[in-house]
Design an enzyme around this catalytic site. Structure first.
Site, mmCIF file in Angstrom:
data_model
loop_
_atom_site.group_PDB
_atom_site.id
_atom_site.type_symbol
_atom_site.label_atom_id
_atom_site.label_comp_id
_atom_site.label_asym_id
_atom_site.label_seq_id
_atom_site.Cartn_x
_atom_site.Cartn_y
_atom_site.Cartn_z
ATOM 1 N N GLY A 1 0.684 -1.215 0.015
ATOM 2 C CA GLY A 1 0.027 -0.118 0.159
ATOM 3 C C GLY A 1 0.893 1.218 -0.011
ATOM 4 N N ASP B 1 0.646 3.401 4.428
ATOM 5 C CA ASP B 1 -0.429 3.877 3.668
ATOM 6 C C ASP B 1 -1.660 4.475 4.604
ATOM 7 O OD1 ASP B 1 -1.166 1.339 4.418
ATOM 8 O OD2 ASP B 1 -1.742 0.816 2.540
ATOM 9 N N ASP C 1 -5.348 2.185 10.523
ATOM 10 C CA ASP C 1 -6.954 2.031 10.561
ATOM 11 C C ASP C 1 -7.220 1.579 12.128
ATOM 12 O OD1 ASP C 1 -9.500 1.591 9.769
ATOM 13 O OD2 ASP C 1 -9.384 -0.290 9.325
ATOM 14 N N LYS D 1 -7.269 7.055 10.327
ATOM 15 C CA LYS D 1 -8.762 7.128 10.563
ATOM 16 C C LYS D 1 -8.615 6.885 11.751
ATOM 17 C CE LYS D 1 -10.065 3.758 7.113
ATOM 18 N NZ LYS D 1 -10.893 2.743 6.766
ATOM 19 N N ASP E 1 -6.034 -0.587 -1.898
ATOM 20 C CA ASP E 1 -6.499 -1.417 -2.729
ATOM 21 C C ASP E 1 -7.843 -1.987 -1.921
ATOM 22 O OD1 ASP E 1 -5.223 -3.035 -0.453
ATOM 23 O OD2 ASP E 1 -6.266 -4.639 -1.485
HETATM 24 P P1 IMP Z 1 -4.789 -1.763 10.709
HETATM 25 O O1 IMP Z 1 -3.760 -2.911 11.219
HETATM 26 O O2 IMP Z 1 -6.502 -1.915 11.211
HETATM 27 O O3 IMP Z 1 -4.460 -0.222 11.167
HETATM 28 O O4 IMP Z 1 -4.780 -1.959 9.111
HETATM 29 C C1 IMP Z 1 -3.929 -1.267 8.397
HETATM 30 C C2 IMP Z 1 -3.868 -1.869 7.029
HETATM 31 O O5 IMP Z 1 -5.415 -2.230 6.538
HETATM 32 C C3 IMP Z 1 -3.383 -0.632 6.043
HETATM 33 O O6 IMP Z 1 -2.127 -0.676 6.165
HETATM 34 C C4 IMP Z 1 -4.035 -1.128 4.888
HETATM 35 O O7 IMP Z 1 -3.369 -2.099 4.015
HETATM 36 C C5 IMP Z 1 -5.589 -1.791 5.254
HETATM 37 N N1 IMP Z 1 -6.489 -0.702 5.455
HETATM 38 C C6 IMP Z 1 -7.199 -0.179 6.344
HETATM 39 N N2 IMP Z 1 -8.071 0.444 6.021
HETATM 40 C C7 IMP Z 1 -8.349 0.573 4.649
HETATM 41 C C8 IMP Z 1 -9.068 1.194 3.496
HETATM 42 O O8 IMP Z 1 -9.683 2.126 3.845
HETATM 43 N N3 IMP Z 1 -8.781 1.198 2.304
HETATM 44 C C9 IMP Z 1 -7.761 0.215 1.877
HETATM 45 N N4 IMP Z 1 -6.941 -0.435 2.857
HETATM 46 C C10 IMP Z 1 -7.275 -0.231 4.135
HETATM 47 MG MG MG Z 2 -0.991 -1.752 4.244
#
Ligand code: IMP
Ligand code: MG
Length: 177
Positions: free
Chosen positions: A46, A102, A105, A133, A161
């Site tokens: 990403g 990227d 979340d 986010k 993606d």
């Molecule tokens: P986390 O571990 O929940 O913070 O997830 C992070 C990863 O989830 C990011 O590096 C992205 O690859 C993916 N991700 C989270 N939200 C989105 C989104 O809105 N669109 C696309 N990929 C996302």
């Molecule tokens: Mg990622």
């Protein structure tokens, strides 16, 4: 063909807006690490587009490396399980590491990644993310450099993606539902 026929989803940030923000953050990083070297760790896949933008704007001596961690299956729901699928090629001992991500979340991936890299005793570790986010955060982690903070939307483009598609879009947009 009308003007918007080729647009996927609703545009949140254009290429120009993102490049302008990358220049600002790159200048800030260059100032913060003046006289030092930085070791940029891009999270595949990403962060590739954002990493390219950021590194062009850093004036310090710079090394780049990549890591593959994944917490997502296919689609838009997190599995909550983080795996390192490809580790760094280089040694980060004593270096100023900046993880280039990227999107933060839930924060699960980054928290794991940061701890994983901290074990190797770098001089410092910071995080630079294109998107944040904050409303979705579960893990206690914050980025030091944030391109843009967004609402709870599923976004695509500029490296991001949906089921491995749309990473090539030159803008960030969101999909309904
Ligand atoms: P986390 O571990 O929940 O913070 O997830 C992070 C990863 O989830 C990011 O590096 C992205 O690859 C993916 N991700 C989270 N939200 C989105 C989104 O809105 N669109 C696309 N990929 C996302
Ligand atoms: Mg990622």
């Amino acid at each position: 063909m009308s003007e918007n026929t080729d647009t996927m989803g609703t545009i949140l940030f254009t290429k120009e807006q993102i490049e302008t923000r990358a220049a600002e953050i790159g200048a800030q990083i260059s100032k913060d690490y003046e006289g030092e070297e930085v070791y940029l760790v891009g999270t595949l896949r990403g962060a590739v587009v954002w990493m390219g933008d950021i590194m062009k704007n850093i004036t310090c001596d710079t090394e780049i490396d990549f890591i593959v961690a994944s917490s997502y299956g296919s689609g838009t729901t997190s599995s909550g399980v983080v795996k390192i699928k490809k580790d760094l090629d280089g040694d980060i001992y004593g270096k100023n590491v900046i993880i280039i991500e990227d999107i933060v979340d839930t924060g699960t991936t980054l928290k794991y990644l940061k701890e994983h890299l901290a074990d190797r005793n770098p001089k410092s570790i910071r995080i630079c993310t294109l998107l944040d986010k904050p409303s979705r955060r579960i893990a206690e982690i914050d980025a030091d450099y944030v391109g843009f903070s967004i609402e709870n939307l599923f976004v695509i483009g500029y490296g991001l993606d949906y089921d491995q598609k749309y990473r090539n879009l030159p803008y960030i947009s969101y999909l309904e539902g």
